[in-house]
Design an enzyme around this catalytic site. Structure first.
Site, PDB file in Angstrom:
ATOM      1  N   HIS A 101     -10.231  -5.183  -3.288  1.00 21.47           N
ATOM      2  CA  HIS A 101      -8.903  -5.389  -2.713  1.00 21.47           C
ATOM      3  C   HIS A 101      -9.024  -5.789  -1.257  1.00 21.47           C
ATOM      4  O   HIS A 101      -9.830  -5.248  -0.513  1.00 21.47           O
ATOM      5  CB  HIS A 101      -8.019  -4.145  -2.856  1.00 21.47           C
ATOM      6  CG  HIS A 101      -8.665  -2.868  -2.429  1.00 21.47           C
ATOM      7  ND1 HIS A 101      -9.590  -2.206  -3.216  1.00 21.47           N
ATOM      8  CD2 HIS A 101      -8.526  -2.123  -1.305  1.00 21.47           C
ATOM      9  CE1 HIS A 101      -9.988  -1.109  -2.586  1.00 21.47           C
ATOM     10  NE2 HIS A 101      -9.367  -1.038  -1.427  1.00 21.47           N
ATOM     11  N   GLY A 146     -15.062   3.807   3.631  1.00 15.99           N
ATOM     12  CA  GLY A 146     -13.732   4.269   3.237  1.00 15.99           C
ATOM     13  C   GLY A 146     -13.216   3.680   1.941  1.00 15.99           C
ATOM     14  O   GLY A 146     -12.050   3.898   1.597  1.00 15.99           O
ATOM     15  N   GLN A 147     -14.058   2.939   1.206  1.00 12.77           N
ATOM     16  CA  GLN A 147     -13.563   2.414  -0.075  1.00 12.77           C
ATOM     17  C   GLN A 147     -13.320   3.580  -1.026  1.00 12.77           C
ATOM     18  O   GLN A 147     -14.225   4.388  -1.276  1.00 12.77           O
ATOM     19  CB  GLN A 147     -14.555   1.424  -0.701  1.00 12.77           C
ATOM     20  CG  GLN A 147     -13.983   0.779  -1.969  1.00 12.77           C
ATOM     21  CD  GLN A 147     -14.900  -0.287  -2.580  1.00 12.77           C
ATOM     22  OE1 GLN A 147     -16.008  -0.518  -2.110  1.00 12.77           O
ATOM     23  NE2 GLN A 147     -14.418  -0.906  -3.640  1.00 12.77           N
ATOM     24  N   SER A 148     -12.090   3.668  -1.529  1.00 15.19           N
ATOM     25  CA  SER A 148     -11.734   4.769  -2.423  1.00 15.19           C
ATOM     26  C   SER A 148     -11.289   4.280  -3.787  1.00 15.19           C
ATOM     27  O   SER A 148     -11.214   5.070  -4.729  1.00 15.19           O
ATOM     28  CB  SER A 148     -10.624   5.627  -1.789  1.00 15.19           C
ATOM     29  OG  SER A 148      -9.466   4.850  -1.551  1.00 15.19           O
ATOM     30  N   HIS A 195      -7.107  -5.686   2.167  1.00 15.49           N
ATOM     31  CA  HIS A 195      -5.982  -5.096   2.900  1.00 15.49           C
ATOM     32  C   HIS A 195      -5.440  -6.178   3.845  1.00 15.49           C
ATOM     33  O   HIS A 195      -6.221  -6.839   4.548  1.00 15.49           O
ATOM     34  CB  HIS A 195      -6.444  -3.931   3.782  1.00 15.49           C
ATOM     35  CG  HIS A 195      -6.940  -2.725   3.058  1.00 15.49           C
ATOM     36  ND1 HIS A 195      -6.167  -1.606   2.864  1.00 15.49           N
ATOM     37  CD2 HIS A 195      -8.135  -2.446   2.495  1.00 15.49           C
ATOM     38  CE1 HIS A 195      -6.870  -0.685   2.227  1.00 15.49           C
ATOM     39  NE2 HIS A 195      -8.077  -1.166   1.996  1.00 15.49           N
ATOM     40  N   ASP A 209       0.852  -1.190   0.000  1.00 21.33           N
ATOM     41  CA  ASP A 209       0.000   0.000   0.000  1.00 21.33           C
ATOM     42  C   ASP A 209       0.890   1.245   0.000  1.00 21.33           C
ATOM     43  O   ASP A 209       1.889   1.311   0.716  1.00 21.33           O
ATOM     44  CB  ASP A 209      -0.931  -0.007   1.224  1.00 21.33           C
ATOM     45  CG  ASP A 209      -2.067   0.990   1.083  1.00 21.33           C
ATOM     46  OD1 ASP A 209      -3.219   0.563   0.946  1.00 21.33           O
ATOM     47  OD2 ASP A 209      -1.784   2.216   1.115  1.00 21.33           O
ATOM     48  N   ILE A 210       0.510   2.236  -0.799  1.00 16.97           N
ATOM     49  CA  ILE A 210       1.331   3.444  -0.934  1.00 16.97           C
ATOM     50  C   ILE A 210       1.290   4.298   0.344  1.00 16.97           C
ATOM     51  O   ILE A 210       2.188   5.130   0.564  1.00 16.97           O
ATOM     52  CB  ILE A 210       0.843   4.260  -2.162  1.00 16.97           C
ATOM     53  CG1 ILE A 210       1.934   5.153  -2.710  1.00 16.97           C
ATOM     54  CG2 ILE A 210      -0.432   5.038  -1.857  1.00 16.97           C
ATOM     55  CD1 ILE A 210       1.611   5.729  -4.088  1.00 16.97           C
ATOM     56  N   ASN A 227     -12.851  -2.801   2.674  1.00 19.27           N
ATOM     57  CA  ASN A 227     -13.729  -1.646   2.849  1.00 19.27           C
ATOM     58  C   ASN A 227     -14.737  -1.695   1.709  1.00 19.27           C
ATOM     59  O   ASN A 227     -14.347  -1.773   0.540  1.00 19.27           O
ATOM     60  CB  ASN A 227     -12.916  -0.350   2.814  1.00 19.27           C
ATOM     61  CG  ASN A 227     -11.983  -0.227   4.012  1.00 19.27           C
ATOM     62  OD1 ASN A 227     -12.328  -0.631   5.113  1.00 19.27           O
ATOM     63  ND2 ASN A 227     -10.786   0.306   3.786  1.00 19.27           N
TER      64      ASN A 227
HETATM   65  P1  AMP Z   1      -9.660   1.650   0.135  1.00 15.88           P
HETATM   66  O1  AMP Z   1      -9.657   3.000   0.795  1.00 15.88           O
HETATM   67  O2  AMP Z   1     -10.123   0.528   1.006  1.00 15.88           O
HETATM   68  O3  AMP Z   1     -10.368   1.687  -1.202  1.00 15.88           O
HETATM   69  O4  AMP Z   1      -8.136   1.306  -0.141  1.00 15.88           O
HETATM   70  C1  AMP Z   1      -7.438   1.828  -1.210  1.00 15.88           C
HETATM   71  C2  AMP Z   1      -6.000   1.763  -0.820  1.00 15.88           C
HETATM   72  O5  AMP Z   1      -5.225   1.908  -1.990  1.00 15.88           O
HETATM   73  C3  AMP Z   1      -5.553   2.832   0.163  1.00 15.88           C
HETATM   74  O6  AMP Z   1      -5.055   2.212   1.338  1.00 15.88           O
HETATM   75  C4  AMP Z   1      -4.489   3.602  -0.603  1.00 15.88           C
HETATM   76  O7  AMP Z   1      -3.409   4.011   0.222  1.00 15.88           O
HETATM   77  C5  AMP Z   1      -4.047   2.587  -1.639  1.00 15.88           C
HETATM   78  N1  AMP Z   1      -3.515   3.131  -2.876  1.00 15.88           N
HETATM   79  C6  AMP Z   1      -4.032   4.123  -3.630  1.00 15.88           C
HETATM   80  N2  AMP Z   1      -3.261   4.326  -4.716  1.00 15.88           N
HETATM   81  C7  AMP Z   1      -2.240   3.444  -4.630  1.00 15.88           C
HETATM   82  C8  AMP Z   1      -1.116   3.158  -5.448  1.00 15.88           C
HETATM   83  N3  AMP Z   1      -0.863   3.835  -6.593  1.00 15.88           N
HETATM   84  N4  AMP Z   1      -0.250   2.198  -5.059  1.00 15.88           N
HETATM   85  C9  AMP Z   1      -0.472   1.518  -3.914  1.00 15.88           C
HETATM   86  N5  AMP Z   1      -1.536   1.729  -3.104  1.00 15.88           N
HETATM   87  C10 AMP Z   1      -2.391   2.676  -3.461  1.00 15.88           C
END
Ligand code: AMP
Ligand code: ZN
Length: 113
Positions: A99, A92-94, A101, A30-31, A86
């Site tokens: 995916h 908090g799904q973004s 975690h 995760d970034i 999420n």
């Molecule tokens: P969620 O908020 O559950 O949808 O998780 C999305 C996750 O993706 C977050 O923890 C972000 O930090 C991670 N994320 C977003 N962009 C990247 C990326 N380019 N490389 C790795 N992780 C990422």
């Protein structure tokens, strides 16, 4: 070709710190890590999220979890780790590519926020 962020990571169009890859799943760091181990495990097939997963996709959803368990074993964090999906913006799904975690390497409290 879709422009989903995680599909682009799988295709190598966006760089990632790859941890593991097989025929069905892809795992990377995760970034913005929330724990010493914070990996994301995703299906290679695009699925928007758990809500969108169908019965035909049950196996791939399970495979993502087993990949998480394998990474946890390799990292030596089996004392306690957490797998989280999420689901929906309210949780908090973004990124709308399913995916898992994998969080570990520190004490994890319950309930989560
Ligand atoms: P969620 O908020 O559950 O949808 O998780 C999305 C996750 O993706 C977050 O923890 C972000 O930090 C991670 N994320 C977003 N962009 C990247 C990326 N380019 N490389 C790795 N992780 C990422
Ligand atoms: Zn995708």
């Amino acid at each position: 070709m879709n422009d989903c962020l995680f599909c682009r990571i799988i295709r190598g169009e966006i760089p990632s710190k790859k941890i593991y890859e097989d025929e069905h799943t892809f795992a990377f760091e995760d970034i913005n890590p929330q724990a010493p181990t914070h990996a994301l495990i995703i299906p290679k097939e695009h699925i928007g999220g758990l809500k969108e997963a169908t019965a035909e996709q049950a196996e791939i959803v399970g495979r993502c979890h087993l990949t998480a368990a394998n990474i946890a074993r390799q990292r030596g964090i089996e004392e306690g780790y957490r797998t989280v999906l999420n689901v929906g913006p309210g949780a908090g799904q973004s990124v709308f590519h399913l995916h898992v975690h994998l969080l570990g390497g520190r004490s994890l409290h319950w309930p989560p926020g």
